[in-house]
Motif scaffolding. Structure first.
Motif, PDB file in Angstrom:
ATOM      1  N   GLU A 309       4.175   8.404  23.409  1.00  0.00           N
ATOM      2  CA  GLU A 309       4.980   7.840  22.396  1.00  0.00           C
ATOM      3  C   GLU A 309       4.764   6.303  21.938  1.00  0.00           C
ATOM      4  O   GLU A 309       4.646   6.219  20.678  1.00  0.00           O
ATOM      5  CB  GLU A 309       6.443   7.918  22.916  1.00  0.00           C
ATOM      6  CG  GLU A 309       7.593   7.347  21.843  1.00  0.00           C
ATOM      7  CD  GLU A 309       9.133   7.673  22.451  1.00  0.00           C
ATOM      8  OE1 GLU A 309       9.846   7.144  21.930  1.00  0.00           O
ATOM      9  OE2 GLU A 309       9.237   7.875  23.655  1.00  0.00           O
ATOM     10  N   SER A 310       4.368   5.556  22.735  1.00  0.00           N
ATOM     11  CA  SER A 310       4.212   3.959  22.341  1.00  0.00           C
ATOM     12  C   SER A 310       2.707   4.098  21.592  1.00  0.00           C
ATOM     13  O   SER A 310       2.504   3.206  20.829  1.00  0.00           O
ATOM     14  CB  SER A 310       3.963   3.242  23.705  1.00  0.00           C
ATOM     15  OG  SER A 310       2.835   3.727  24.387  1.00  0.00           O
ATOM     16  N   LEU A 311       1.891   4.989  22.024  1.00  0.00           N
ATOM     17  CA  LEU A 311       0.554   4.952  21.118  1.00  0.00           C
ATOM     18  C   LEU A 311       0.876   5.617  19.777  1.00  0.00           C
ATOM     19  O   LEU A 311       0.168   5.181  18.707  1.00  0.00           O
ATOM     20  CB  LEU A 311      -0.303   6.108  22.069  1.00  0.00           C
ATOM     21  CG  LEU A 311      -1.232   5.222  23.105  1.00  0.00           C
ATOM     22  CD1 LEU A 311      -1.804   6.449  24.054  1.00  0.00           C
ATOM     23  CD2 LEU A 311      -1.912   4.265  22.979  1.00  0.00           C
ATOM     24  N   ILE A 312       1.763   6.413  19.688  1.00  0.00           N
ATOM     25  CA  ILE A 312       2.163   6.997  18.455  1.00  0.00           C
ATOM     26  C   ILE A 312       2.680   5.910  17.522  1.00  0.00           C
ATOM     27  O   ILE A 312       2.318   5.753  16.222  1.00  0.00           O
ATOM     28  CB  ILE A 312       2.916   8.243  18.410  1.00  0.00           C
ATOM     29  CG1 ILE A 312       1.968   9.469  19.097  1.00  0.00           C
ATOM     30  CG2 ILE A 312       3.416   8.554  17.038  1.00  0.00           C
ATOM     31  CD1 ILE A 312       2.815  10.727  19.123  1.00  0.00           C
ATOM     32  N   ASP A 313       3.555   4.990  18.022  1.00  0.00           N
ATOM     33  CA  ASP A 313       4.269   3.914  17.447  1.00  0.00           C
ATOM     34  C   ASP A 313       3.029   2.925  16.938  1.00  0.00           C
ATOM     35  O   ASP A 313       3.136   2.491  15.893  1.00  0.00           O
ATOM     36  CB  ASP A 313       5.215   3.606  18.396  1.00  0.00           C
ATOM     37  CG  ASP A 313       6.425   4.327  18.476  1.00  0.00           C
ATOM     38  OD1 ASP A 313       6.631   5.248  17.805  1.00  0.00           O
ATOM     39  OD2 ASP A 313       6.882   4.172  19.539  1.00  0.00           O
ATOM     40  N   LYS A 314       2.190   2.702  17.885  1.00  0.00           N
ATOM     41  CA  LYS A 314       1.167   1.857  17.439  1.00  0.00           C
ATOM     42  C   LYS A 314       0.339   2.405  16.518  1.00  0.00           C
ATOM     43  O   LYS A 314      -0.016   1.513  15.593  1.00  0.00           O
ATOM     44  CB  LYS A 314       0.486   1.628  18.694  1.00  0.00           C
ATOM     45  CG  LYS A 314      -0.711   0.372  18.691  1.00  0.00           C
ATOM     46  CD  LYS A 314      -1.413   0.061  19.919  1.00  0.00           C
ATOM     47  CE  LYS A 314      -0.651  -0.680  20.771  1.00  0.00           C
ATOM     48  NZ  LYS A 314      -1.389  -1.185  22.082  1.00  0.00           N
ATOM     49  N   CYS A 315       0.008   3.795  16.563  1.00  0.00           N
ATOM     50  CA  CYS A 315      -0.728   3.966  15.464  1.00  0.00           C
ATOM     51  C   CYS A 315      -0.127   3.982  14.173  1.00  0.00           C
ATOM     52  O   CYS A 315      -0.627   3.711  12.980  1.00  0.00           O
ATOM     53  CB  CYS A 315      -1.122   5.566  15.553  1.00  0.00           C
ATOM     54  SG  CYS A 315      -2.512   6.308  14.631  1.00  0.00           S
ATOM     55  N   ILE A 316       1.395   4.390  14.079  1.00  0.00           N
ATOM     56  CA  ILE A 316       1.946   4.137  12.872  1.00  0.00           C
ATOM     57  C   ILE A 316       1.866   2.682  12.185  1.00  0.00           C
ATOM     58  O   ILE A 316       2.060   2.548  10.887  1.00  0.00           O
ATOM     59  CB  ILE A 316       3.361   4.754  12.922  1.00  0.00           C
ATOM     60  CG1 ILE A 316       3.537   6.097  13.468  1.00  0.00           C
ATOM     61  CG2 ILE A 316       4.272   4.295  11.854  1.00  0.00           C
ATOM     62  CD1 ILE A 316       4.725   6.678  13.735  1.00  0.00           C
ATOM     63  N   ALA A 317       2.151   1.819  13.150  1.00  0.00           N
ATOM     64  CA  ALA A 317       2.213   0.479  12.919  1.00  0.00           C
ATOM     65  C   ALA A 317       0.720  -0.123  12.234  1.00  0.00           C
ATOM     66  O   ALA A 317       0.622  -0.740  11.293  1.00  0.00           O
ATOM     67  CB  ALA A 317       2.409  -0.633  14.033  1.00  0.00           C
ATOM     68  N   LEU A 318      -0.402   0.536  12.971  1.00  0.00           N
ATOM     69  CA  LEU A 318      -1.691   0.154  12.360  1.00  0.00           C
ATOM     70  C   LEU A 318      -1.847   0.949  10.914  1.00  0.00           C
ATOM     71  O   LEU A 318      -2.363   0.137  10.150  1.00  0.00           O
ATOM     72  CB  LEU A 318      -2.824   0.800  13.363  1.00  0.00           C
ATOM     73  CG  LEU A 318      -2.947   0.124  14.653  1.00  0.00           C
ATOM     74  CD1 LEU A 318      -3.730   0.825  15.628  1.00  0.00           C
ATOM     75  CD2 LEU A 318      -3.647  -1.280  14.195  1.00  0.00           C
ATOM     76  N   PHE A 319      -1.365   2.193  10.728  1.00  0.00           N
ATOM     77  CA  PHE A 319      -1.417   2.556   9.287  1.00  0.00           C
ATOM     78  C   PHE A 319      -0.813   1.840   8.435  1.00  0.00           C
ATOM     79  O   PHE A 319      -1.138   1.537   7.212  1.00  0.00           O
ATOM     80  CB  PHE A 319      -0.812   4.017   9.200  1.00  0.00           C
ATOM     81  CG  PHE A 319      -1.658   5.323   9.684  1.00  0.00           C
ATOM     82  CD1 PHE A 319      -2.995   5.111   9.100  1.00  0.00           C
ATOM     83  CD2 PHE A 319      -1.356   6.299  10.709  1.00  0.00           C
ATOM     84  CE1 PHE A 319      -3.843   6.213   9.830  1.00  0.00           C
ATOM     85  CE2 PHE A 319      -2.103   7.062  11.036  1.00  0.00           C
ATOM     86  CZ  PHE A 319      -3.637   7.273  10.526  1.00  0.00           C
ATOM     87  N   ASP A 320       0.335   1.116   8.833  1.00  0.00           N
ATOM     88  CA  ASP A 320       1.220   0.347   7.811  1.00  0.00           C
ATOM     89  C   ASP A 320       0.363  -1.003   7.621  1.00  0.00           C
ATOM     90  O   ASP A 320       0.278  -1.477   6.257  1.00  0.00           O
ATOM     91  CB  ASP A 320       2.580  -0.031   8.414  1.00  0.00           C
ATOM     92  CG  ASP A 320       3.479   1.058   8.452  1.00  0.00           C
ATOM     93  OD1 ASP A 320       3.345   1.970   7.740  1.00  0.00           O
ATOM     94  OD2 ASP A 320       4.455   1.077   9.157  1.00  0.00           O
ATOM     95  N   ARG A 321      -0.261  -1.446   8.647  1.00  0.00           N
ATOM     96  CA  ARG A 321      -1.123  -2.780   8.381  1.00  0.00           C
ATOM     97  C   ARG A 321      -2.349  -2.374   7.505  1.00  0.00           C
ATOM     98  O   ARG A 321      -2.698  -3.244   6.685  1.00  0.00           O
ATOM     99  CB  ARG A 321      -1.487  -3.094   9.679  1.00  0.00           C
ATOM    100  CG  ARG A 321      -2.177  -4.675   9.728  1.00  0.00           C
ATOM    101  CD  ARG A 321      -2.198  -5.192  10.859  1.00  0.00           C
ATOM    102  NE  ARG A 321      -2.999  -6.480  10.898  1.00  0.00           N
ATOM    103  CZ  ARG A 321      -3.903  -6.752  11.453  1.00  0.00           C
ATOM    104  NH1 ARG A 321      -4.661  -5.923  12.266  1.00  0.00           N
ATOM    105  NH2 ARG A 321      -4.601  -7.877  11.484  1.00  0.00           N
ATOM    106  N   MET A 322      -2.836  -1.017   7.635  1.00  0.00           N
ATOM    107  CA  MET A 322      -3.985  -0.856   6.962  1.00  0.00           C
ATOM    108  C   MET A 322      -3.610  -0.688   5.616  1.00  0.00           C
ATOM    109  O   MET A 322      -4.416  -1.336   4.629  1.00  0.00           O
ATOM    110  CB  MET A 322      -4.536   0.557   7.544  1.00  0.00           C
ATOM    111  CG  MET A 322      -5.531   1.418   6.578  1.00  0.00           C
ATOM    112  SD  MET A 322      -7.220   0.595   6.853  1.00  0.00           S
ATOM    113  CE  MET A 322      -7.686   1.511   8.307  1.00  0.00           C
ATOM    114  N   LYS A 323      -2.829  -0.180   5.252  1.00  0.00           N
ATOM    115  CA  LYS A 323      -2.354  -0.103   3.823  1.00  0.00           C
ATOM    116  C   LYS A 323      -1.911  -1.398   3.191  1.00  0.00           C
ATOM    117  O   LYS A 323      -2.485  -1.407   2.011  1.00  0.00           O
ATOM    118  CB  LYS A 323      -1.012   0.760   3.571  1.00  0.00           C
ATOM    119  CG  LYS A 323      -0.456   0.990   2.169  1.00  0.00           C
ATOM    120  CD  LYS A 323       0.826   1.591   2.105  1.00  0.00           C
ATOM    121  CE  LYS A 323       1.327   1.891   0.772  1.00  0.00           C
ATOM    122  NZ  LYS A 323       2.601   2.627   0.944  1.00  0.00           N
TER     123      LYS A 323
END
Length: 427
Positions: A309-323
Motif C-alpha cells: 500500500e505504501s509503495l502504491i501511494d509513493k508511486c502515485i505521488a511520483l506520477f504527480d511530481r512527474m506531471k
C-alpha cells in the motif's frame, strides 16, 4: 605544479593559457631565470627584462616575488609589499620568498593592462589553505602537549587530534575517485560522471565570470555585462549546491552498500528464499526504497520494510511530481528555442552576440537539469514497479495514464479515457 595554469587575458579575452609544469616560472620582457623551464614573456615597455617569478615550495604552494622591477607587480590590483621585492631571494624572514598567490588571483606586471589569472587545485584556494595551515599548527601543538605528558594523551587531546586529522585528510568519495575514475563502482559510475560534468560546467562558468571581471579592471562594465555577471554568479552558486548534494548522495550510497549487502543476505537466509540474480536485484531495490523512506523519517525503525500500500501511494505521488516536472521541462525547452531564434538573428560581430550565446547555454543547462529530474523520477517509478510486480503480478503501472493499481481498475480507467476522447472528437 602540473595542475596549475595561468590564463593571460587582454581586453577581457583569454589570449593564451600557460600550463605550469615546473617549480619556477619567470616573467619579463626577456624572461630567463636560472632554474626556470617555464618563461612567460610580458611584452610591454613598462615591464623589466626579468620582472618577477613564481616559485612552488615543498608543499606545492606558489609564491610570487617581484625581482626588483622598475614599475612593480600587482596582485588583485594591490602592489606586492616592499619586503617581497628584490633580486636576492636567499634572505631570511617574512616576505623573503614573496607573497602566496591563490587560485583566481589576478596578477599584473608594470603598467600593462594584461591580467594573468591563476588557476589551480581547490585545496590551495585561499580559505582552504589557511584552514589547513591552522589545523596542522593545532596538531603540532597537541602532539607537543602529548609528548610533555610522557606520551599519555588525555581523552580531550586525543579527541581533538582525531577530529583535526580527519578534517585535514577528508575528501568526498567523488573527490577520491577523481584521480582514478576506473575505480568507481559500476553501479555509481553514472552518478560520478554526472558530478564530473557539473564540475566541468561550473569551471567554464567561473572562467566566464573571470573574463567579465577582468574587464572591470580597465573599464566600467556595461549594464548588459553586469547583468550577465549576476546571472553567472547565481548559476555558479546553484551548481555548487547541486554538486554538494550529489556528492553527499554518492557518499551515502557507497557507505550504505556494505550494510545493504549484509541486510540482503541475512533476509534471504531467514526466509529461505532464492539466491537467483533476479531475487538479488529485487532485494537491492527493496532495500534502497526502504532506506529512502527511513531517511525521511528517522523516528521509524530502518529495518521496517515498505508495504504494498505504501509503495502504491509513493508511486502515485511520483506520477504527480512527474506531471509537474514535465510541464517545467517543456517550458525550459520553449525558452531554449526562443533564445536560439534570437541568436540566429544576432550577428556574430554584434556586441550582444556573446551575451545571447551565454544566455542560451544557461537555458540549455536549465533544460538539462529539468530533464535529469524527470529521468530520475522515471527511474524511481521503474524501481517501485519492479518491486510491486514481484510481490503481485496483477498490479498494473501505466505511465501514459499515470495509474497504479489492480487490473480491473486499470481497465475501467482506460475505458473512461477512451470514452472521453470520443466525446471530445464528436463535439
Amino acid at each position: 605544479s602540473s595542475q596549475w595554469r595561468l590564463d593571460e587575458i587582454k581586453n577581457g579575452i583569454i589570449v593564451d593559457s600557460h600550463i605550469i609544469s615546473t617549480a619556477i616560472v619567470a616573467f619579463g620582457r626577456a624572461a630567463e631565470l636560472e632554474g626556470a623551464a617555464t618563461n612567460i614573456c610580458t611584452a610591454h615597455e613598462s615591464c623589466s627584462r626579468l620582472h618577477a617569478r613564481i616559485a612552488f615550495d615543498s608543499n606545492g604552494v606558489p609564491w610570487l616575488r617581484d625581482l626588483g622591477s622598475g614599475n612593480g607587480t600587482k596582485v588583485n590590483k594591490k602592489s606586492v609589499p616592499e619586503k617581497s621585492r628584490g633580486k636576492v631571494e636567499n634572505l631570511k624572514g617574512e616576505g623573503s620568498r614573496g607573497v602566496i598567490v591563490y587560485p583566481a588571483d589576478q596578477i599584473q606586471f608594470g603598467a600593462s593592462t594584461r591580467v594573468y589569472v591563476l588557476d589551480g587545485p581547490q585545496e590551495y584556494e585561499r580559505g582552504a589553505l589557511e584552514a589547513r595551515n591552522k589545523q596542522v599548527a593545532l596538531l603540532k601543538t597537541l602532539t607537543a602537549a602529548s609528548a610533555s605528558t610522557n606520551g599519555t594523551e588525555s581523552g580531550i587531546i586525543a579527541e581533538i587530534k582525531n577530529a583535526s586529522s580527519s578534517s585535514i585528510s577528508s575528501t568526498t568519495d567523488a573527490d577520491a575517485y577523481a584521480d582514478d575514475p576506473g575505480q568507481v563502482p559500476e553501479k555509481h559510475r553514472k552518478l560520478f560522471e554526472r558530478i564530473q560534468a557539473k564540475k566541468y560546467k561550473q569551471n567554464n562558468i567561473q572562467l566566464e565570470m573571470q573574463r567579465i571581471q577582468s574587464k572591470a579592471m580597465s573599464a566600467e562594465l556595461t549594464s548588459g555585462q553586469s547583468s550577465q555577471l549576476e546571472k553567472l554568479e547565481a548559476r555558479d552558486t546553484l551548481l555548487a549546491k547541486e554538486i554538494e548534494d550529489l556528492e553527499a548522495t554518492m557518499s551515502e550510497k557507497i557507505h550504505q552498500a556494505s550494510n545493504n549487502n549484509v541486510h540482503t543476505v541475512a533476509k534471504r537466509k531467514k526466509t529461505g528464499g532464492s539466491t537467483s540474480n533476479y531475487d538479488e536485484d529485487i532485494d537491492s531495490l527493496y532495500d534502497r526504497t526502504s532506506a529512502k523512506r527511513s531517511r525521511g523519517d528517522q523516528s521509524q525503525d530502518k529495518s521496517v520494510a515498505e508495504t504494498e500500500e505504501s509503495l502504491i501511494d509513493k508511486c502515485i505521488a511520483l506520477f504527480d511530481r512527474m506531471k509537474h516536472k514535465k510541464g517545467m521541462m517543456q517550458e525550459k525547452e520553449k525558452k531554449v528555442k526562443a533564445i536560439e531564434e534570437q541568436l540566429q538573428s544576432t550577428g556574430k560581430d554584434d556586441d550582444e552576440y556573446f551575451f545571447v550565446n551565454n544566455k542560451l547555454e544557461l537555458a540549455k543547462e536549465e533544460f538539462n537539469v529539468a530533464s535529469d529530474v524527470v529521468r530520475s523520477i522515471d527511474k524511481d517509478i521503474t524501481e517501485i514497479e519492479a518491486i510491486l510486480k514481484y510481490s503481485d503480478s496483477k498490479i498494473v503501472v501505466d505511465r501514459e495514464l499515470m495509474f497504479v493499481g489492480s487490473q480491473t481498475k486499470h481497465a475501467q480507467r482506460r475505458s473512461d479515457m477512451n470514452e472521453q476522447k470520443l466525446k471530445e472528437e464528436s463535439s
